[in-house]
Design an enzyme around this catalytic site. Sequence first.
Site, PDB file in Angstrom:
ATOM      1  N   HIS A   1     -54.474  13.155 -83.001  1.00 53.21           N
ATOM      2  CA  HIS A   1     -54.302  14.012 -81.822  1.00 53.21           C
ATOM      3  C   HIS A   1     -53.533  13.302 -80.717  1.00 53.21           C
ATOM      4  O   HIS A   1     -53.382  12.076 -80.709  1.00 53.21           O
ATOM      5  CB  HIS A   1     -55.667  14.483 -81.300  1.00 53.21           C
ATOM      6  CG  HIS A   1     -56.570  13.384 -80.814  1.00 53.21           C
ATOM      7  ND1 HIS A   1     -56.529  12.898 -79.521  1.00 53.21           N
ATOM      8  CD2 HIS A   1     -57.557  12.685 -81.443  1.00 53.21           C
ATOM      9  CE1 HIS A   1     -57.449  11.956 -79.372  1.00 53.21           C
ATOM     10  NE2 HIS A   1     -58.084  11.806 -80.526  1.00 53.21           N
TER      11      HIS A   1
ATOM     12  N   CYS B   1     -61.326   8.706 -84.029  1.00 53.06           N
ATOM     13  CA  CYS B   1     -60.127   9.494 -84.296  1.00 53.06           C
ATOM     14  C   CYS B   1     -58.881   8.691 -83.918  1.00 53.06           C
ATOM     15  O   CYS B   1     -58.971   7.669 -83.232  1.00 53.06           O
ATOM     16  CB  CYS B   1     -60.164  10.805 -83.525  1.00 53.06           C
ATOM     17  SG  CYS B   1     -61.361  11.997 -84.172  1.00 53.06           S
TER      18      CYS B   1
END
Length: 523
Positions: free
Chosen positions: A425, A444
């Site tokens: 992301h 992440c």
Amino acid sequence: MTGFTLLLLGCAKDPHTGKNLPAAKAEVATLHPNNNTFTIDSSYFSNETKEIKSYYKNKNYNTLWANESDRKTLLLCIAAAKQDGLQPNDYNYDALAAFEKNKRLSAKESMAYDLLLTQSFYKLALHLFKGKTEATGVYEDWALQQKKLDINPLLEEALNNHTVDKIMDRCRPPHKVYESLRKSLVYLNSLPDDSNLEKIVIEESVKENDSLPQVALIKKRLTYWKDLEGSDSITCVYDTKAIEAVKKFQKRHGFYPDGVVGKKTAEALNISLEERKKQVIVNLERWRWFTHDFGQSAVIINIPDYTLALINNNDTIATHKVVVGKPDRPTPVLDSKMNYLVINPTWTVPPTILKKDLTPKAKADLNYFAENNMRIFDKENNEVLPEEWNPKLADTYRYVQNPGNSNALGNIKFNYYNRFSVYLHDTNHREMFSRPQRALSSGCIRVQNPLELAEKILSKEDSEWNTDKLNEMIAEGETEKIYLKNTNNVHQLYWTAWMDKNGLQFRSDIYNLDKVLYQKLRN
């Protein structure tokens, strides 16, 4: 080629039990290496693997290794396994060499030798193809594709065409990084002993024109690793040539190349030749775990190098800096497929961040929710006002951060299936990409210039996709999913050593994974 007679020596061992084979002095067998074989009693295979039993059964239990060249080639392949960081005696090298050296063996010893050759072929081929160990047996948070190898057709081809060495080469990972690691190990084994080099101990960073005893030690280490030309005099002055050599060393180790010898650079300089060999050996094993085929289009992340490469038809078409998980919240290693992108994503707080970050901060100040543009939902999906939030029930709520510039996922998210609920992301903390060490996230992966990555992925779906169109969608502020029709593989991997045009490359073992694997390999 003429044959030779095999007589019992009384020293061979049964490959199943490890015990000496029974004496049979009257037993004599003649073996012609080129074409003559003899039959092995089928009961001899009772403890063998299903694959080996099946292969010998299909050959009417005849011996397989009558050809001397095949036997000697296998021995050479086993010896060469050192270049793969493997130990030849794991594949019975000494026992096989002793059998081959003796030209007078009994029939039982010949059978034992034949079966041991087959067992060694199977084991070496399997280890070169998928590793001596299994990733899941070493690390809990590794989820790689399972690799399977049907060895019987390979053995058939190797013996029919007398290409044992070529078959073993085919079992090795076909990747450039793996071959570079093999070359690295050969190179490291060619270096002289470094045990006489003193450790560098510094209290303050060493900078230009400093005159210190430690500078001479730094120069000796740089000379040993060939970052500094050996012809340069070893003085205590930190001069221009030494600074340039340190910059070269720092680049090879993933540090910011400022030419200043601080504690991190000194620690890297102090790492011994033996430790570097171990580092290469464990990375060779990891590459044997990795899939042989990354796919026509793939995103490959090297976690310790903080980099992402977009691959198309085995060519790197783009690279991006990334931020990965902290040591206490590591990014998992996995293989997956990207299924959709999200423009203006919302962010649902995961359990780890809920426990370690959100709950204590919200307890201290309820304004946390408003400041972070966050909404709270109960089990029935009813929205809960911040003033109604019960910290004792904190883990029973769902917390969703609305889209926007302050959203933790930034403007775009790249989703792919995995049991760890991690993804790529954008980020609202883009300043992190300027740091050389970027193990800063909660698991992440944050990617720099994500719209450029998205454009390259989406343009394969439809040529009309571009960054202008993506920016227009972002400006509209609506959350929108873009599903992908074409396959884009995702490989989150972990390797800390390789060799390229700039020489040996080493990266910090940010999750301390090397030592445990080396111990497994040498058990």
